[in-house]
Design a protein around this motif. Structure first.
Motif, PDB file in Angstrom:
ATOM      1  N   ASN A 188     -79.194 -65.439 -44.500  1.00  0.00           N
ATOM      2  CA  ASN A 188     -80.322 -64.345 -43.955  1.00  0.00           C
ATOM      3  C   ASN A 188     -80.543 -64.329 -42.499  1.00  0.00           C
ATOM      4  OD1 ASN A 188     -80.650 -64.293 -47.088  1.00  0.00           O
ATOM      5  ND2 ASN A 188     -82.380 -65.504 -46.912  1.00  0.00           N
ATOM      6  N   TYR A 189     -80.574 -65.265 -41.754  1.00  0.00           N
ATOM      7  CA  TYR A 189     -80.861 -65.088 -40.402  1.00  0.00           C
ATOM      8  C   TYR A 189     -79.723 -64.118 -39.714  1.00  0.00           C
ATOM      9  CZ  TYR A 189     -81.445 -65.975 -35.484  1.00  0.00           C
ATOM     10  OH  TYR A 189     -81.890 -65.898 -34.028  1.00  0.00           O
ATOM     11  N   TYR A 190     -78.492 -64.466 -40.049  1.00  0.00           N
ATOM     12  CA  TYR A 190     -77.393 -63.618 -39.511  1.00  0.00           C
ATOM     13  C   TYR A 190     -77.330 -62.282 -39.945  1.00  0.00           C
ATOM     14  CZ  TYR A 190     -75.111 -67.743 -37.555  1.00  0.00           C
ATOM     15  OH  TYR A 190     -75.100 -69.175 -36.741  1.00  0.00           O
ATOM     16  N   ALA A 191     -77.718 -62.000 -41.332  1.00  0.00           N
ATOM     17  CA  ALA A 191     -77.909 -60.510 -41.660  1.00  0.00           C
ATOM     18  C   ALA A 191     -78.930 -59.638 -41.031  1.00  0.00           C
ATOM     19  CB  ALA A 191     -78.115 -60.609 -43.405  1.00  0.00           C
ATOM     20  N   TRP A 209     -63.474 -68.104 -34.690  1.00  0.00           N
ATOM     21  CA  TRP A 209     -64.294 -69.089 -34.041  1.00  0.00           C
ATOM     22  C   TRP A 209     -64.818 -68.717 -32.935  1.00  0.00           C
ATOM     23  CZ3 TRP A 209     -65.484 -72.672 -37.319  1.00  0.00           C
ATOM     24  CH2 TRP A 209     -64.658 -73.125 -38.390  1.00  0.00           C
ATOM     25  N   ARG A 210     -64.084 -67.978 -32.090  1.00  0.00           N
ATOM     26  CA  ARG A 210     -64.844 -67.421 -30.804  1.00  0.00           C
ATOM     27  C   ARG A 210     -65.997 -66.909 -31.040  1.00  0.00           C
ATOM     28  NH1 ARG A 210     -62.155 -67.638 -25.965  1.00  0.00           N
ATOM     29  NH2 ARG A 210     -62.786 -66.280 -24.280  1.00  0.00           N
ATOM     30  N   ILE A 211     -66.088 -65.854 -31.961  1.00  0.00           N
ATOM     31  CA  ILE A 211     -67.482 -65.050 -32.005  1.00  0.00           C
ATOM     32  C   ILE A 211     -68.408 -66.059 -32.418  1.00  0.00           C
ATOM     33  CG2 ILE A 211     -68.485 -63.247 -33.061  1.00  0.00           C
ATOM     34  CD1 ILE A 211     -65.916 -61.901 -33.365  1.00  0.00           C
ATOM     35  N   PHE A 212     -67.932 -67.051 -33.050  1.00  0.00           N
ATOM     36  CA  PHE A 212     -68.988 -67.974 -33.739  1.00  0.00           C
ATOM     37  C   PHE A 212     -69.802 -68.799 -32.732  1.00  0.00           C
ATOM     38  CE2 PHE A 212     -70.117 -72.139 -35.329  1.00  0.00           C
ATOM     39  CZ  PHE A 212     -71.165 -71.655 -36.277  1.00  0.00           C
ATOM     40  N   ALA A 213     -68.737 -69.414 -31.798  1.00  0.00           N
ATOM     41  CA  ALA A 213     -69.178 -70.337 -30.725  1.00  0.00           C
ATOM     42  C   ALA A 213     -69.841 -69.603 -29.354  1.00  0.00           C
ATOM     43  CB  ALA A 213     -67.903 -70.968 -30.332  1.00  0.00           C
ATOM     44  N   TYR A 214     -69.290 -68.384 -29.217  1.00  0.00           N
ATOM     45  CA  TYR A 214     -70.116 -67.796 -28.146  1.00  0.00           C
ATOM     46  C   TYR A 214     -70.843 -66.458 -28.308  1.00  0.00           C
ATOM     47  CZ  TYR A 214     -66.301 -70.116 -25.495  1.00  0.00           C
ATOM     48  OH  TYR A 214     -65.801 -71.277 -25.113  1.00  0.00           O
ATOM     49  N   VAL A 215     -71.038 -66.124 -29.622  1.00  0.00           N
ATOM     50  CA  VAL A 215     -72.123 -65.185 -29.769  1.00  0.00           C
ATOM     51  C   VAL A 215     -72.999 -65.602 -30.686  1.00  0.00           C
ATOM     52  CG1 VAL A 215     -72.336 -62.602 -30.631  1.00  0.00           C
ATOM     53  CG2 VAL A 215     -70.019 -63.344 -29.346  1.00  0.00           C
ATOM     54  N   MET A 216     -72.778 -66.074 -31.773  1.00  0.00           N
ATOM     55  CA  MET A 216     -73.435 -66.461 -32.871  1.00  0.00           C
ATOM     56  C   MET A 216     -74.512 -67.410 -32.619  1.00  0.00           C
ATOM     57  SD  MET A 216     -73.377 -63.864 -34.902  1.00  0.00           S
ATOM     58  CE  MET A 216     -72.391 -62.372 -34.776  1.00  0.00           C
ATOM     59  N   PRO A 218     -75.436 -69.313 -29.941  1.00  0.00           N
ATOM     60  CA  PRO A 218     -76.394 -69.150 -28.798  1.00  0.00           C
ATOM     61  C   PRO A 218     -77.605 -68.166 -29.347  1.00  0.00           C
ATOM     62  CG  PRO A 218     -74.308 -68.627 -27.891  1.00  0.00           C
ATOM     63  CD  PRO A 218     -74.015 -68.970 -29.300  1.00  0.00           C
ATOM     64  N   MET A 219     -77.419 -67.442 -30.465  1.00  0.00           N
ATOM     65  CA  MET A 219     -78.686 -66.655 -31.014  1.00  0.00           C
ATOM     66  C   MET A 219     -79.123 -67.419 -32.290  1.00  0.00           C
ATOM     67  SD  MET A 219     -76.680 -62.860 -30.713  1.00  0.00           S
ATOM     68  CE  MET A 219     -78.117 -62.178 -31.340  1.00  0.00           C
ATOM     69  N   SER A 220     -78.783 -68.423 -32.384  1.00  0.00           N
ATOM     70  CA  SER A 220     -79.183 -69.061 -33.684  1.00  0.00           C
ATOM     71  C   SER A 220     -80.342 -70.366 -33.327  1.00  0.00           C
ATOM     72  CB  SER A 220     -78.034 -69.705 -34.635  1.00  0.00           C
ATOM     73  OG  SER A 220     -77.150 -68.715 -34.630  1.00  0.00           O
ATOM     74  N   VAL A 221     -80.812 -70.227 -32.225  1.00  0.00           N
ATOM     75  CA  VAL A 221     -81.593 -71.415 -31.767  1.00  0.00           C
ATOM     76  C   VAL A 221     -82.912 -71.498 -32.864  1.00  0.00           C
ATOM     77  CG1 VAL A 221     -83.179 -72.430 -30.116  1.00  0.00           C
ATOM     78  CG2 VAL A 221     -80.869 -71.672 -29.324  1.00  0.00           C
ATOM     79  N   PRO A 222     -83.629 -70.222 -33.298  1.00  0.00           N
ATOM     80  CA  PRO A 222     -84.802 -70.618 -33.965  1.00  0.00           C
ATOM     81  C   PRO A 222     -84.314 -70.855 -35.363  1.00  0.00           C
ATOM     82  CG  PRO A 222     -84.666 -68.293 -32.797  1.00  0.00           C
ATOM     83  CD  PRO A 222     -83.454 -69.102 -32.576  1.00  0.00           C
ATOM     84  N   ILE A 223     -83.326 -70.448 -36.020  1.00  0.00           N
ATOM     85  CA  ILE A 223     -82.881 -70.921 -37.244  1.00  0.00           C
ATOM     86  C   ILE A 223     -82.608 -72.353 -37.320  1.00  0.00           C
ATOM     87  CG2 ILE A 223     -80.978 -69.841 -37.725  1.00  0.00           C
ATOM     88  CD1 ILE A 223     -83.497 -69.643 -40.114  1.00  0.00           C
ATOM     89  N   ILE A 224     -81.682 -72.811 -36.403  1.00  0.00           N
ATOM     90  CA  ILE A 224     -81.418 -74.160 -36.153  1.00  0.00           C
ATOM     91  C   ILE A 224     -82.513 -75.142 -36.230  1.00  0.00           C
ATOM     92  CG2 ILE A 224     -80.393 -75.805 -34.761  1.00  0.00           C
ATOM     93  CD1 ILE A 224     -78.239 -73.673 -34.081  1.00  0.00           C
ATOM     94  N   VAL A 225     -83.555 -74.950 -35.406  1.00  0.00           N
ATOM     95  CA  VAL A 225     -84.766 -75.324 -35.445  1.00  0.00           C
ATOM     96  C   VAL A 225     -85.222 -75.867 -36.821  1.00  0.00           C
ATOM     97  CG1 VAL A 225     -87.091 -75.850 -34.661  1.00  0.00           C
ATOM     98  CG2 VAL A 225     -85.361 -74.971 -33.237  1.00  0.00           C
ATOM     99  N   VAL A 226     -85.368 -74.274 -37.595  1.00  0.00           N
ATOM    100  CA  VAL A 226     -86.083 -74.504 -38.827  1.00  0.00           C
ATOM    101  C   VAL A 226     -85.201 -75.210 -39.974  1.00  0.00           C
ATOM    102  CG1 VAL A 226     -86.359 -72.900 -40.993  1.00  0.00           C
ATOM    103  CG2 VAL A 226     -87.042 -72.174 -38.772  1.00  0.00           C
ATOM    104  N   ALA A 227     -83.849 -75.290 -39.774  1.00  0.00           N
ATOM    105  CA  ALA A 227     -83.010 -75.818 -40.669  1.00  0.00           C
ATOM    106  C   ALA A 227     -83.143 -77.378 -40.266  1.00  0.00           C
ATOM    107  CB  ALA A 227     -81.429 -75.493 -40.228  1.00  0.00           C
TER     108      ALA A 227
END
Length: 306
Positions: A188-191, A209-216, A218-227
């Motif tokens: 839901n967050y990535y959508a 893997w490159r897009i996941f590691a360098y793009v996604m 770094p933008m996932s901090v808020p949902i990582i905290v929730v998870a």
């Protein structure tokens, strides 16, 4: 400047001032909301208050029966006993061993589901392999199966591969049960992120893997905290899975707390029991206290699209 020119801004500001004044009035609806919120806060804080005050009282003061009274002679001796001396069955080492067992279980059982859930959510949101919706539906169906139904099959499976009653066993069980919710959160967050970012990274030659590691990521901090908050709370507060799968050498703090409370030999030390209970709940309470605002932000960020 004429008098009419001065009067017009004042007249224009008057409605806003009157609106602000009306907002500050205590209407019946506002009074009802405040009454409900205060009542709910008292309802949840009262048991914590009783536990805290009881844990600071000596037993002679507890026997007087005034559970709501503040301690007249506060002491931290029950806390010391609960941490390092109270008996949990045949062992009298306090809940300290259970605390470190819970840490050893919670750390990998939080990192692994978040990492795999992020990868699953990223793949389902941007790459969308064939049958992605069906796979996602099957994965979510696992979140609605009661834990009790899965215990016996998991016991047989883990015993068959020789890891039942060990630290890897309990971590693997938490990984399995945490995967559906983690995948749902990250999908839901990535959508909700702009798809143009992914397309631009693909044009620049980025792979999975490159897009996941360098793009996604770094933008996932808020949902990582929730998870992390959800997973740490669920794993730390778990009792039944830790009791069944952890084994005697890895029993979490909740199981040891149960052994402390249900010990019937000798005099029941209510202050020590309350101190042990607060120590067990201290990590989730501190986690919510220090990161509650991040939790709300992350939930809101992932709730835009489904």
């Amino acid at each position: 400047m004429t008098h009419s020119a001065i009067g017009r801004p004042l007249a224009a500001a008057a409605p806003g001032a009157r609106a602000a004044g009306r907002k500050r009035r205590l209407t019946p609806a506002r009074i009802g909301i405040y009454a409900f919120l205060i009542s709910a806060a008292l309802f949840f804080l009262l048991p914590l208050y009783v536990m805290l005050t009881t844990s600071l009282k000596p037993m002679d003061e507890i026997r007087l029966g005034s559970i709501f009274a503040l301690p007249s002679n506060p002491t931290f001796e029950p806390w010391r006993q609960a941490w390092s001396e109270v008996c949990t069955g045949a062992s009298c080492e306090g809940v300290r061993a259970g605390f470190w067992n819970s840490v050893a279980i919670t750390v990998p059982a939080t990192i692994l589901p978040i990492l795999l859930g992020a990868i699953n959510g990223y793949a389902l949101s941007f790459w969308k392999p064939r049958g992605a919706n069906l796979l996602f539906g099957i994965l979510l169906a696992g979140a609605f199966i009661p834990v009790q139904v899965m215990i016996y099959p998991l016991v047989r499976l883990l015993a068959g591969i020789g890891i039942f009653g060990s630290l890897p066993a309990i971590v693997l069980v938490h990984l399995v049960f945490g995967m559906p919710v983690m995948t749902l959160l990250f999908r839901n967050y990535y959508a909700s992120l702009p798809h143009e970012l992914f397309q631009a990274a693909r044009i620049d030659g980025g792979g999975f893997w490159r897009i996941f590691a360098y793009v996604m990521l770094p933008m996932s901090v808020p949902i990582i905290v929730v998870a992390a908050i959800m997973q740490v709370t669920g794993v730390w507060n778990d009792y039944i899975l830790g009791l069944v799968f952890a084994g005697r050498d890895n029993l979490p703090m909740t199981v040891q707390l149960n052994n402390v409370i249900n010990t019937t030999t000798g005099v029941r030390l209510y202050n020590v029991n309350m101190a042990a209970t607060i120590l067990t709940a201290l990590v989730p309470l501190a986690l919510y206290f220090f990161s509650g605002r991040w939790f709300v932000r992350g939930i809101a960020a992932g709730a835009v699209k489904g």
